[in-house]
Design a protein around this motif. Structure first.
Motif, PDB file in Angstrom:
ATOM      1  N   LEU A 116       0.231   2.156   7.553  1.00 15.43           N
ATOM      2  CA  LEU A 116       1.328   2.134   8.023  1.00 15.43           C
ATOM      3  C   LEU A 116       1.559   2.837   6.141  1.00 15.43           C
ATOM      4  O   LEU A 116       2.693   3.854   5.790  1.00 15.43           O
ATOM      5  CB  LEU A 116       1.662   1.381   8.765  1.00 15.43           C
ATOM      6  N   GLY A 117       1.651   1.849   5.243  1.00 17.95           N
ATOM      7  CA  GLY A 117       1.934   2.136   4.068  1.00 17.95           C
ATOM      8  C   GLY A 117       1.616   3.505   3.515  1.00 17.95           C
ATOM      9  O   GLY A 117       2.664   3.936   3.091  1.00 17.95           O
ATOM     10  N   PHE A 118       0.439   3.204   3.614  1.00 19.18           N
ATOM     11  CA  PHE A 118      -0.477   5.008   2.960  1.00 19.18           C
ATOM     12  C   PHE A 118       0.449   5.780   3.843  1.00 19.18           C
ATOM     13  O   PHE A 118       0.963   7.111   3.047  1.00 19.18           O
ATOM     14  CB  PHE A 118      -1.382   4.920   3.313  1.00 19.18           C
ATOM     15  N   ALA A 150       8.748  -3.006  -2.639  1.00 18.09           N
ATOM     16  CA  ALA A 150       8.077  -4.270  -3.205  1.00 18.09           C
ATOM     17  C   ALA A 150       8.883  -5.431  -3.143  1.00 18.09           C
ATOM     18  O   ALA A 150       8.665  -6.248  -2.332  1.00 18.09           O
ATOM     19  CB  ALA A 150       7.923  -3.528  -4.673  1.00 18.09           C
ATOM     20  N   LEU A 151      10.646  -4.872  -3.009  1.00 18.13           N
ATOM     21  CA  LEU A 151      11.153  -6.434  -3.068  1.00 18.13           C
ATOM     22  C   LEU A 151      11.119  -7.188  -1.238  1.00 18.13           C
ATOM     23  O   LEU A 151      11.251  -7.697  -1.251  1.00 18.13           O
ATOM     24  CB  LEU A 151      12.681  -6.406  -2.875  1.00 18.13           C
ATOM     25  N   ALA A 152      11.475  -5.795  -0.746  1.00 18.32           N
ATOM     26  CA  ALA A 152      11.231  -6.299   0.705  1.00 18.32           C
ATOM     27  C   ALA A 152       9.147  -7.016   1.198  1.00 18.32           C
ATOM     28  O   ALA A 152       9.196  -8.014   1.672  1.00 18.32           O
ATOM     29  CB  ALA A 152      11.273  -5.025   1.773  1.00 18.32           C
ATOM     30  N   GLY A 190       3.338  -4.262  -8.277  1.00 14.44           N
ATOM     31  CA  GLY A 190       2.539  -2.909  -7.653  1.00 14.44           C
ATOM     32  C   GLY A 190       3.924  -1.589  -7.838  1.00 14.44           C
ATOM     33  O   GLY A 190       3.767  -0.466  -7.484  1.00 14.44           O
ATOM     34  N   GLY A 191       4.798  -2.432  -7.105  1.00 16.36           N
ATOM     35  CA  GLY A 191       6.549  -1.230  -7.180  1.00 16.36           C
ATOM     36  C   GLY A 191       7.262  -1.089  -8.046  1.00 16.36           C
ATOM     37  O   GLY A 191       7.768   0.126  -8.426  1.00 16.36           O
ATOM     38  N   ASP A 208       1.058  -1.215   0.220  1.00 17.90           N
ATOM     39  CA  ASP A 208       0.063   0.247  -0.163  1.00 17.90           C
ATOM     40  C   ASP A 208       0.764   1.475  -0.084  1.00 17.90           C
ATOM     41  O   ASP A 208       0.408   2.492   0.149  1.00 17.90           O
ATOM     42  CB  ASP A 208      -1.401   0.145   1.014  1.00 17.90           C
ATOM     43  N   ILE A 209       2.069   1.250   0.172  1.00 16.43           N
ATOM     44  CA  ILE A 209       3.248   2.148   0.343  1.00 16.43           C
ATOM     45  C   ILE A 209       2.934   2.635  -2.507  1.00 16.43           C
ATOM     46  O   ILE A 209       2.440   3.982  -1.831  1.00 16.43           O
ATOM     47  CB  ILE A 209       4.797   2.024   0.026  1.00 16.43           C
TER      48      ILE A 209
END
Length: 407
Positions: free
Chosen positions: A151-153, A179-181, A93-94, A31-32
């Motif tokens: 929290l990602g937002f 995204a990798l994490a 997404g990333g 969601d970041i």
């Protein structure tokens, strides 16, 4: 009104905190990228001289394909378990957001942002299914899963500002790191066979799951769409608007977006606790009602008090967030994937479709005038929830069958 008769004398099983924690952290990483699209808007306006309408079109690109494919992924996860979607969709997404800053044409920027939206859309139905199993149906535990996304937002504007304000839009490939994490966290959570595969005792579970209550689900979805339009509209333009209203710089706008997102973390946790005492529908109904004056304050209150109104708006919009998910699942017990895809994905991302209308109105008038119609939408959501009834909870039901659900 149909209800789901699933009463059981057996005590509910405790949530599996280990996998649920990993899933929550993975949810934050995904969601970041929903928050990052809006956080990039001021930089596109500054570096590429986009109009409000063009900038909001980028948000639309992320939302449009996401909205279209979200029900498809929900239906697929109702029929088959697809745990591989979690890491793959996280990376997709990333990658889309990471490429957005280095695309030198507007159409290519729209394309990569749209691909990011597809990745986010693919993630949520399957992630919600897995989280539901890990949470054992606990609304509080599902609140913690939703908190991860919030929290990602909240982290998105800080991350985007740290990377892009320092290196410009050309530094955007660095944004792929979360995204990798997140993909690694998803893989770690899915190592538990009971989360990544169907439960063994699923024979006839679809028949015991109860009756789908589509009228209630559609009313709930309408309310979530109202919330989505308000949230996406504010998140798209709040940075620019606060800078105008307070005479501040880029930091002041980023701070306002951070407050809008971070308030969701508090609201989500509070929502789960309040629902245990007052019921999910009642809490959601009051949250929508209280959001009306809060949004009005964002639009019309001048000076530093604007930040307080942003915080109150965030809390009001986010208190019912995780409750939407479990309500939707309980209204459609035979289609948990579809319910998750709509409540956690489609009805959230669809707000991006309305954001160009806000931008177009703002271009023709002022940004304040463009944001003013958002005030009435929480009231409309309250009206949709007004006669909604609390469904029977699925906490004590047998594990749901997701490999071959039939409707």
């Amino acid at each position: 009104m149909p209800t789901n008769h699933l009463a059981s004398s057996a005590p509910p099983r405790a949530p599996r905190t280990g996998p649920l924690t990993l899933l929550s952290l993975g949810h934050a990483c995904v969601d970041i990228y929903q928050g990052a699209v809006a956080a990039l808007v001021p930089f596109f306006v500054a570096e590429r001289a986009y109009t409000y309408a063009a900038a909001s079109g980028i948000v639309l690109a992320a939302a449009l394909l996401s909205s279209v494919v979200q029900p498809l992924f929900g239906a697929l996860t109702d029929r088959w378990t697809m745990p591989w979607l979690l890491p793959v969709s996280t990376v997709l997404g990333g990658t889309g957001v990471a490429l957005a800053g280095i695309m030198h044409s507007y159409p290519l920027t729209l394309l990569v942002v749209a691909l990011s939206g597809i990745g986010v859309a693919a993630y949520h139905p399957e992630a919600a299914r897995v989280a539901r199993r890990a949470s054992r149906g606990s609304h509080t535990a599902m609140g913690w899963f939703s908190l991860g996304g919030n929290l990602g937002f909240a982290a998105a504007p800080l991350m985007v500002s740290a990377v892009v304000a320092t290196g410009g839009l050309h530094a955007s490939p660095l944004l792929v790191v979360p995204a990798l994490a997140g993909a690694a966290l998803c893989l770690a959570a899915l190592r538990s066979a009971t989360l990544s595969s169907p439960p063994a005792n699923t024979a006839g579970s679809a028949g015991r799951a109860g009756t789908d209550d589509w009228p209630s689900f559609l009313r709930l979805t309408g309310a979530i769409v109202c919330r989505s339009v308000v949230f996406v509209g504010l998140s798209t333009f709040i940075s620019l608007y606060v800078r105008q209203r307070t005479g501040g710089d880029q930091v002041s706008g980023t701070a306002a977006l951070f407050v809008l997102y971070l308030g969701g973390a508090v609201g989500t946790v509070a929502g789960g606790r309040l629902a245990r005492r007052f019921g999910r529908v009642a809490v959601a109904r009051w949250s929508y009602a209280l959001s009306v004056p809060a949004v009005a304050g964002v639009v019309y209150v001048p000076g530093p008090l604007l930040y307080l109104c942003v915080a109150l708006t965030s809390a009001g919009l986010y208190v019912p967030f995780s409750l939407h998910v479990t309500l939707g699942q309980d209204y459609l017990p035979r289609r948990v994937g579809t319910a998750s895809g709509v409540t956690l994905g489609l009805a959230v991302s669809v707000g991006g479709i309305a954001s160009p209308l806000v931008g177009t109105l703002a271009d023709a008038t002022t940004l304040q005038t463009g944001l003013a119609p958002l005030i009435v939408l929480p009231a409309l959501g309250w009206l949709l929830l007004r006669r909604l009834q609390e469904p029977v909870q699925l906490e004590t039901a047998p594990p749901l069958r997701h490999s071959a659900a039939r409707g």
